[in-house]
Design a protein around this motif. Structure first.
Motif, PDB file in Angstrom:
ATOM      1  N   VAL A 192       0.841  -1.204   0.000  1.00 39.14           N
ATOM      2  CA  VAL A 192       0.000   0.000   0.000  1.00 39.14           C
ATOM      3  C   VAL A 192       0.874   1.251   0.000  1.00 39.14           C
ATOM      4  CG1 VAL A 192      -1.711   1.314   1.313  1.00 39.14           C
ATOM      5  CG2 VAL A 192      -1.914  -1.172   1.132  1.00 39.14           C
ATOM      6  N   ILE A 193       1.946   1.238   0.788  1.00 38.90           N
ATOM      7  CA  ILE A 193       2.862   2.393   0.839  1.00 38.90           C
ATOM      8  C   ILE A 193       3.508   2.628  -0.527  1.00 38.90           C
ATOM      9  CG2 ILE A 193       5.035   3.226   1.820  1.00 38.90           C
ATOM     10  CD1 ILE A 193       4.223   1.807   4.445  1.00 38.90           C
ATOM     11  N   LEU A 194       3.926   1.560  -1.182  1.00 36.40           N
ATOM     12  CA  LEU A 194       4.519   1.691  -2.517  1.00 36.40           C
ATOM     13  C   LEU A 194       3.519   2.285  -3.509  1.00 36.40           C
ATOM     14  CD1 LEU A 194       6.594  -1.603  -2.993  1.00 36.40           C
ATOM     15  CD2 LEU A 194       7.475   0.725  -2.821  1.00 36.40           C
ATOM     16  N   PHE A 195       2.255   1.824  -3.401  1.00 32.02           N
ATOM     17  CA  PHE A 195       1.239   2.339  -4.321  1.00 32.02           C
ATOM     18  C   PHE A 195       1.010   3.833  -4.082  1.00 32.02           C
ATOM     19  CE2 PHE A 195      -3.212   3.410  -5.175  1.00 32.02           C
ATOM     20  CZ  PHE A 195      -3.246   3.153  -6.537  1.00 32.02           C
ATOM     21  N   ILE A 196       0.909   4.230  -2.836  1.00 34.25           N
ATOM     22  CA  ILE A 196       0.701   5.655  -2.529  1.00 34.25           C
ATOM     23  C   ILE A 196       1.888   6.477  -3.004  1.00 34.25           C
ATOM     24  CG2 ILE A 196       0.434   7.319  -0.641  1.00 34.25           C
ATOM     25  CD1 ILE A 196      -1.066   5.119   0.905  1.00 34.25           C
ATOM     26  N   LYS A 197       3.087   5.956  -2.816  1.00 35.18           N
ATOM     27  CA  LYS A 197       4.296   6.650  -3.276  1.00 35.18           C
ATOM     28  C   LYS A 197       4.284   6.802  -4.795  1.00 35.18           C
ATOM     29  CE  LYS A 197       9.362   6.342  -2.866  1.00 35.18           C
ATOM     30  NZ  LYS A 197       9.736   6.342  -4.275  1.00 35.18           N
ATOM     31  N   SER A 198       3.915   5.736  -5.492  1.00 33.65           N
ATOM     32  CA  SER A 198       3.837   5.799  -6.956  1.00 33.65           C
ATOM     33  C   SER A 198       2.786   6.809  -7.408  1.00 33.65           C
ATOM     34  CB  SER A 198       3.501   4.417  -7.531  1.00 33.65           C
ATOM     35  OG  SER A 198       4.474   3.469  -7.183  1.00 33.65           O
ATOM     36  N   TYR A 199       1.658   6.791  -6.714  1.00 34.63           N
ATOM     37  CA  TYR A 199       0.570   7.710  -7.067  1.00 34.63           C
ATOM     38  C   TYR A 199       1.026   9.165  -6.942  1.00 34.63           C
ATOM     39  CZ  TYR A 199      -3.913  10.135  -6.848  1.00 34.63           C
ATOM     40  OH  TYR A 199      -4.952  11.004  -7.074  1.00 34.63           O
ATOM     41  N   ARG A 200       1.768   9.453  -5.916  1.00 31.79           N
ATOM     42  CA  ARG A 200       2.230  10.834  -5.696  1.00 31.79           C
ATOM     43  C   ARG A 200       3.285  11.241  -6.711  1.00 31.79           C
ATOM     44  NH1 ARG A 200       3.446  11.828   0.575  1.00 31.79           N
ATOM     45  NH2 ARG A 200       3.711  13.923  -0.288  1.00 31.79           N
ATOM     46  N   GLU A 201       4.067  10.270  -7.200  1.00 37.43           N
ATOM     47  CA  GLU A 201       5.133  10.589  -8.156  1.00 37.43           C
ATOM     48  C   GLU A 201       4.617  10.772  -9.578  1.00 37.43           C
ATOM     49  OE1 GLU A 201       8.184   7.665  -7.955  1.00 37.43           O
ATOM     50  OE2 GLU A 201       8.760   8.159  -5.885  1.00 37.43           O
ATOM     51  N   ILE A 202       3.471  10.172  -9.896  1.00 36.78           N
ATOM     52  CA  ILE A 202       2.933  10.249 -11.255  1.00 36.78           C
ATOM     53  C   ILE A 202       2.292  11.618 -11.474  1.00 36.78           C
ATOM     54  CG2 ILE A 202       1.162   9.348 -12.819  1.00 36.78           C
ATOM     55  CD1 ILE A 202       1.693   6.593 -11.560  1.00 36.78           C
ATOM     56  N   SER A 203       2.654  12.247 -12.595  1.00 41.19           N
ATOM     57  CA  SER A 203       2.110  13.570 -12.911  1.00 41.19           C
ATOM     58  C   SER A 203       1.074  13.522 -14.026  1.00 41.19           C
ATOM     59  CB  SER A 203       3.258  14.509 -13.324  1.00 41.19           C
ATOM     60  OG  SER A 203       3.981  13.971 -14.429  1.00 41.19           O
ATOM     61  N   ASP A 204       1.013  12.400 -14.731  1.00 40.98           N
ATOM     62  CA  ASP A 204       0.060  12.260 -15.843  1.00 40.98           C
ATOM     63  C   ASP A 204      -1.369  12.174 -15.299  1.00 40.98           C
ATOM     64  OD1 ASP A 204      -1.513  11.417 -18.012  1.00 40.98           O
ATOM     65  OD2 ASP A 204       0.184  10.390 -18.936  1.00 40.98           O
ATOM     66  N   ILE A 205      -2.205  13.158 -15.657  1.00 38.54           N
ATOM     67  CA  ILE A 205      -3.581  13.228 -15.141  1.00 38.54           C
ATOM     68  C   ILE A 205      -4.407  12.034 -15.606  1.00 38.54           C
ATOM     69  CG2 ILE A 205      -5.711  14.574 -15.162  1.00 38.54           C
ATOM     70  CD1 ILE A 205      -3.992  17.083 -15.395  1.00 38.54           C
ATOM     71  N   LYS A 206      -4.207  11.622 -16.886  1.00 43.86           N
ATOM     72  CA  LYS A 206      -4.979  10.502 -17.431  1.00 43.86           C
ATOM     73  C   LYS A 206      -4.694   9.216 -16.677  1.00 43.86           C
ATOM     74  CE  LYS A 206      -5.592  12.164 -22.165  1.00 43.86           C
ATOM     75  NZ  LYS A 206      -5.315  11.896 -23.607  1.00 43.86           N
ATOM     76  N   LEU A 207      -3.452   9.033 -16.277  1.00 40.28           N
ATOM     77  CA  LEU A 207      -3.100   7.826 -15.530  1.00 40.28           C
ATOM     78  C   LEU A 207      -3.567   7.928 -14.080  1.00 40.28           C
ATOM     79  CD1 LEU A 207      -1.687   5.094 -15.462  1.00 40.28           C
ATOM     80  CD2 LEU A 207       0.462   6.272 -15.001  1.00 40.28           C
ATOM     81  N   LYS A 208      -3.607   9.153 -13.553  1.00 39.16           N
ATOM     82  CA  LYS A 208      -3.973   9.326 -12.156  1.00 39.16           C
ATOM     83  C   LYS A 208      -5.455   9.070 -11.893  1.00 39.16           C
ATOM     84  CE  LYS A 208      -0.867  11.963  -9.327  1.00 39.16           C
ATOM     85  NZ  LYS A 208      -0.748  13.083  -8.394  1.00 39.16           N
ATOM     86  N   LYS A 209      -6.304   9.302 -12.899  1.00 43.23           N
ATOM     87  CA  LYS A 209      -7.741   9.132 -12.706  1.00 43.23           C
ATOM     88  C   LYS A 209      -8.101   7.729 -12.226  1.00 43.23           C
ATOM     89  CE  LYS A 209      -9.776  12.724 -15.621  1.00 43.23           C
ATOM     90  NZ  LYS A 209     -10.609  12.985 -16.816  1.00 43.23           N
ATOM     91  N   PRO A 210      -7.714   6.663 -12.964  1.00 37.75           N
ATOM     92  CA  PRO A 210      -8.045   5.315 -12.472  1.00 37.75           C
ATOM     93  C   PRO A 210      -7.312   4.967 -11.190  1.00 37.75           C
ATOM     94  CG  PRO A 210      -6.621   5.178 -14.408  1.00 37.75           C
ATOM     95  CD  PRO A 210      -7.043   6.609 -14.291  1.00 37.75           C
ATOM     96  N   LEU A 211      -6.099   5.493 -11.023  1.00 42.32           N
ATOM     97  CA  LEU A 211      -5.330   5.187  -9.820  1.00 42.32           C
ATOM     98  C   LEU A 211      -5.961   5.847  -8.590  1.00 42.32           C
ATOM     99  CD1 LEU A 211      -1.649   5.505 -11.091  1.00 42.32           C
ATOM    100  CD2 LEU A 211      -3.007   3.442 -10.788  1.00 42.32           C
ATOM    101  N   LYS A 212      -6.599   6.985  -8.800  1.00 34.98           N
ATOM    102  CA  LYS A 212      -7.258   7.667  -7.694  1.00 34.98           C
ATOM    103  C   LYS A 212      -8.404   6.825  -7.149  1.00 34.98           C
ATOM    104  CE  LYS A 212      -9.020  12.238  -6.463  1.00 34.98           C
ATOM    105  NZ  LYS A 212      -9.355  13.596  -6.982  1.00 34.98           N
ATOM    106  N   VAL A 213      -9.147   6.192  -8.062  1.00 39.98           N
ATOM    107  CA  VAL A 213     -10.240   5.308  -7.655  1.00 39.98           C
ATOM    108  C   VAL A 213      -9.686   4.142  -6.827  1.00 39.98           C
ATOM    109  CG1 VAL A 213     -12.051   3.752  -8.471  1.00 39.98           C
ATOM    110  CG2 VAL A 213     -11.652   5.923  -9.648  1.00 39.98           C
ATOM    111  N   VAL A 214      -8.575   3.552  -7.307  1.00 39.26           N
ATOM    112  CA  VAL A 214      -7.941   2.433  -6.591  1.00 39.26           C
ATOM    113  C   VAL A 214      -7.441   2.904  -5.228  1.00 39.26           C
ATOM    114  CG1 VAL A 214      -6.069   0.738  -6.652  1.00 39.26           C
ATOM    115  CG2 VAL A 214      -7.323   1.274  -8.741  1.00 39.26           C
ATOM    116  N   LEU A 215      -6.906   4.128  -5.178  1.00 39.93           N
ATOM    117  CA  LEU A 215      -6.415   4.668  -3.902  1.00 39.93           C
ATOM    118  C   LEU A 215      -7.553   4.780  -2.893  1.00 39.93           C
ATOM    119  CD1 LEU A 215      -4.116   5.906  -2.268  1.00 39.93           C
ATOM    120  CD2 LEU A 215      -4.719   8.133  -3.240  1.00 39.93           C
TER     121      LEU A 215
END
Length: 837
Positions: free
Chosen positions: A269-292
């Motif tokens: 979970v920590i790795l996923f949150i870290k990855s989410y914060r490092e990603i700047s691409d909005i299109k990729l962040k949308k589905p990841l936000k739901v998973v978060l």
């Protein structure tokens, strides 16, 4: 998992299907028992399953106050030996016995207390096993997600790990739902569930080390291996460690290793949150936000179940009321968030699976209807004649076999038209276009038409051709009338990137952000691909030769490329490569014909420059011939008549063969003719020629030559040899090899050349035969690389010494051809034969 790369996508998908079916069967059986055939029935007490298993009895370790067990007088420490006078040795047998007892009829327990047996009546009740259904749903949704991901991208590491994650979740989470009530222990169910439970945690951690960002930490493979190894070790320890109430340390240690895998869950979970914060691409962040959000909500459910609910249950703080289990439902947020992202943001192409399901249903209906219809009709018509119903079955199977392929194609076509009309239309258009492609011969036309067709039919806004093969780059420059490929940094970077991508194989490459994170390429290259907007690259290759690739941007609404899309685009890329190759061959053939025509003209010009036989000198019989290894060559000979009594003979060999050597030969011939008008001896002529060409010849070219002056008034011959083959003199049944000192023209400067050039003088006698030749004569090779040799040259001339010069020459040429056989001529051949008469 690189070992899977050698298998086709279809083979890997079959493996996924088999594993998924196994998981569905193993988890489906206890689900069916819990929901239908063997509903959980309780009496308000808990049993010590582990100890009961070892003693083949059930030990009651807690009785809830006010429960049926409490009212029946059961106490902690009692042992249940029989239910309704049937022995029970484990929880599965116990649950089977009481699940079929109506709630209004008491079950008869045979109890052992203080070594005394007695019977008691217990009114059991049906219990809605909410926790079991929660964790079954958790695992099932994970399994569906994993199967969809794996089936869509069978060769991607991320998809493979996620598929395994889904399988382990479907098996492992049932252990937290009390699956042993329906399956018992020490059987294939138990071992599958335990394996799934322990493997889920390292697989979960492993998955988030590569998704959505791959972490290439030091000694990555070793550390991942140690994580899996640790899980195996603690699993073994738990299997061999017995619980001893009096041993506090052992109990604490057992609890620690039992809960330690949850640390891997936390790290993931920590790795996923870290990855989410490092990603700047909005299109990729949308589905990841739901998973978060799914993680956050699911974590609340996990914390409640493991650290609150289970602790309260173990201490008797809560009863069996399902209300206390409801907060555990929050754990379902995790797999459902993945499922929502997959379908909502179309991370993967699930249409192919839905389509296959619809087609399968249609085929099943077809087979069923056809089979029973045939049985009915043929039974009515043929049984009275044959009396054998086996024939009807065989006939039905044969008909189904022969019509299955047709019906399968019809069903696929029907589903495409009815449910996927838009996709069907553009695929049909692309297929039609791919059939027209082979009739296009111009590279420029094919690039423009492919670009236009894909943009128009699929709606892809970015279609780019990348060409790396230099020969085809030149062809494109020829068709587009451009001077040269740009040498700017951006073109060099693009070439470097795609050459590295196709370094190991020529398979299509997905270049979405998730795919790029798995690739072992510099971050600069990944950013360049993102900036270019490329998400798919299809190679253009001929056999093992990479020509380039067609690169595509995102489809409308960011929908994924399906297998059918890839197959169509690969077909177009294949046909494009064939057109490229045909165009190359066509242009090369045209160039070849043009070169052949030019060489033919050059050959005629070169022959015209050679002297004709029949110089009118009474004392001389002369004949010369040259046979180039190619259309034109670097050998030449010449007769230069200075006056009635003096004849200059020259033979020369320019290093190399073909057009360059022929051009130098022409220039040298002109220089010798010019110098012969100014200088009177062979040596002085060659010194002047060397002076003129030394600085003008390219470094890898030089010329060897013999220059002989025949003076018939004095009966003398002067010879200067500039590094050439020696002259052969045949006189009075013997021969002499005339070797004068000298180096080739153009090899050194004036002083060195002049100093090393020697001129000799020979008396002329009647019947003397002089043979001038180039190294292609004695070095002529056959198919086994055996040279003709100087000895054979001398032998041939000696045999024909009494013939005229032309006959001597022709006989020698014939013997060389016979020696060479079918071997290709390896060098130019020139001979000048002079006979004094």
């Amino acid at each position: 998992m690189k070992f899977l790369y050698k298998y086709s996508d279809s083979s890997i998908r079959l493996i996924y299907v088999i594993i998924t079916v196994y998981c569905l069967i193993i988890t489906g059986i206890p689900f069916f028992r819990a929901a239908v055939s063997q509903k959980l029935t309780l009496d308000g007490s808990t049993k010590d399953f582990l100890k009961a298993e070892s003693d083949n009895k059930l030990l009651i370790n807690f009785v809830s106050p006010g429960s049926p067990a409490y009212k029946a007088g059961l106490q902690a420490g009692d042992i249940i030996t029989e239910v309704n006078h049937k022995p029970v040795h484990n929880i599965l047998e116990f649950n089977n016995s009481i699940s079929h007892v109506p709630e209004y009829i008491p079950a008869i327990y045979t109890i052992e207390r203080n070594n005394i047996l007695f019977d008691t009546e217990v009114y059991v009740y049906k219990y809605f096993h909410l926790v079991f259904f929660i964790f079954f749903s958790l695992g099932f949704v994970f399994l569906v997600n994993g199967f969809l991901v794996g089936y869509s991208r069978p060769k991607e590491l991320t998809a493979q790990i996620f598929f395994i994650l889904g399988c382990t979740a479907s098996l492992g989470f049932l252990t937290y739902g009390g699956v042993w009530h329906y399956t018992g222990f020490s059987n294939i169910f138990h071992y599958s569930f335990v394996a799934g439970m322990f493997l889920f945690y390292p697989v979960f951690f492993h998955f988030f080390t590569i998704y959505p960002i791959k972490y290439d930490f030091k000694s990555r493979k070793l550390k991942i291996f140690l994580v899996y190894f640790y899980i195996i070790v603690i699993n073994v320890l738990l299997g061999i460690t017995e619980i001893h109430p009096e041993n506090t340390f052992l109990n604490i240690f057992s609890e620690f290793i039992n809960y330690s895998p949850l640390l891997l869950l936390l790290m993931g979970v920590i790795l996923f949150i870290k990855s989410y914060r490092e990603i700047s691409d909005i299109k990729l962040k949308k589905p990841l936000k739901v998973v978060l959000y799914g993680f956050l909500i699911g974590s609340i459910g996990m914390i409640y179940y493991f650290f609150i609910f289970l602790q309260l249950v173990s201490k008797g703080g809560i009863d069996f009321n399902p209300v206390y289990r409801i907060p555990a439902v929050l754990v379902l947020a995790l797999p459902f968030s993945f499922a929502y992202s997959i379908f909502k943001y179309k991370i993967l192409d699930t249409e192919i699976i839905v389509k296959k399901i619809i087609v399968l249903v249609i085929l099943t209906l077809f087979i069923t209807i056809v089979y029973f219809s045939l049985l009915y009709v043929m039974d009515k018509i043929l049984t009275q004649y044959t009396g054998n119903k086996t024939f009807l079955t065989v006939a039905s199977i044969v008909i189904i076999i022969f019509t299955f392929d047709y019906v399968n194609k019809w069903a696929n076509n029907f589903v495409d038209k009815r449910f996927y009309r838009k996709r069907y239309n553009y695929r049909k258009s692309l297929l039609k276009f791919s059939e027209e492609l082979p009739f296009i011969n111009n590279i420029r036309d094919v690039i423009e038409k492919v670009n236009f067709a894909i943009r128009e039919t699929m709606g892809v806004s970015i279609v780019k051709f990348w060409i790396i093969d230099e020969e085809f780059v030149n062809l494109i420059q020829f068709h587009y009338k451009i001077k040269a490929k740009s040498s700017s940094d951006i073109y060099k970077l693009r070439d470097t990137i795609f050459k590295s991508i196709y370094e190991t194989d020529f398979e299509q490459k997905f270049l979405y952000n998730a795919d790029l994170s798995e690739m072992k390429i510099p971050q600069e290259h990944k950013e360049f691909i993102k900036k270019e907007g490329i998400v798919l690259s299809i190679p253009i290759a001929i056999k093992s030769r990479l020509i380039g690739a067609i690169n595509f941007g995102r489809k409308p609404f960011d929908s994924p490329y399906s297998d059918e899309d890839i197959d169509l685009l690969k077909t177009i890329a294949l046909q494009t490569s064939i057109i490229f190759e045909n165009s190359r061959l066509k242009i090369n053939e045209s160039k070849k014909r043009k070169i052949e025509e030019e060489l033919k003209i050059a050959k005629n010009i070169q022959r015209a420059l050679l002297p004709k036989d029949g110089i009118a000198l009474k004392s001389l019989d002369i004949s010369g011939i040259t046979e180039p290894a190619k259309e034109v060559g670097g050998d030449f000979f010449d007769y230069i008549r200075l006056d009635d009594n003096n004849l200059l003979i020259t033979i020369a060999d320019v290093s190399g063969k073909g057009v360059p050597a022929a051009l130098y030969m022409t220039k040298l011939q002109a220089l010798i003719r010019f110098a012969s008008k100014l200088f009177k001896t062979p040596k002085s002529i060659l010194c002047e020629v060397n002076k003129q060409i030394y600085k003008k010849l390219e470094k890898n070219f030089f010329v060897t030559t013999n220059l002989a002056l025949f003076d018939f008034s004095k009966h003398k011959m002067k010879l200067a040899r500039a590094g050439h083959n020696p002259v052969l003199l045949f006189r009075n049944d013997s021969y002499k090899i005339l070797r004068s000192k000298g180096i080739g023209l153009g090899l050194d400067n004036e002083s060195v050349f002049n100093e090393n050039l020697e001129e000799i003088e020979i008396d002329l006698l009647k019947n003397d035969v002089f043979v001038f030749y180039t190294d292609g004569l004695d070095e002529a090779m056959n198919s086994v690389k055996e040279e003709f040799g100087l000895n054979r040259v001398i032998s041939s001339i000696t045999k024909n010494i009494n013939e005229d010069s032309k006959t001597i020459q022709n006989e020698l040429i014939e013997e060389i051809k016979e020696h060479r056989g079918n071997a290709e001529q390896n060098d130019d051949i020139s001979i000048v034969t002079i006979k004094i008469i």
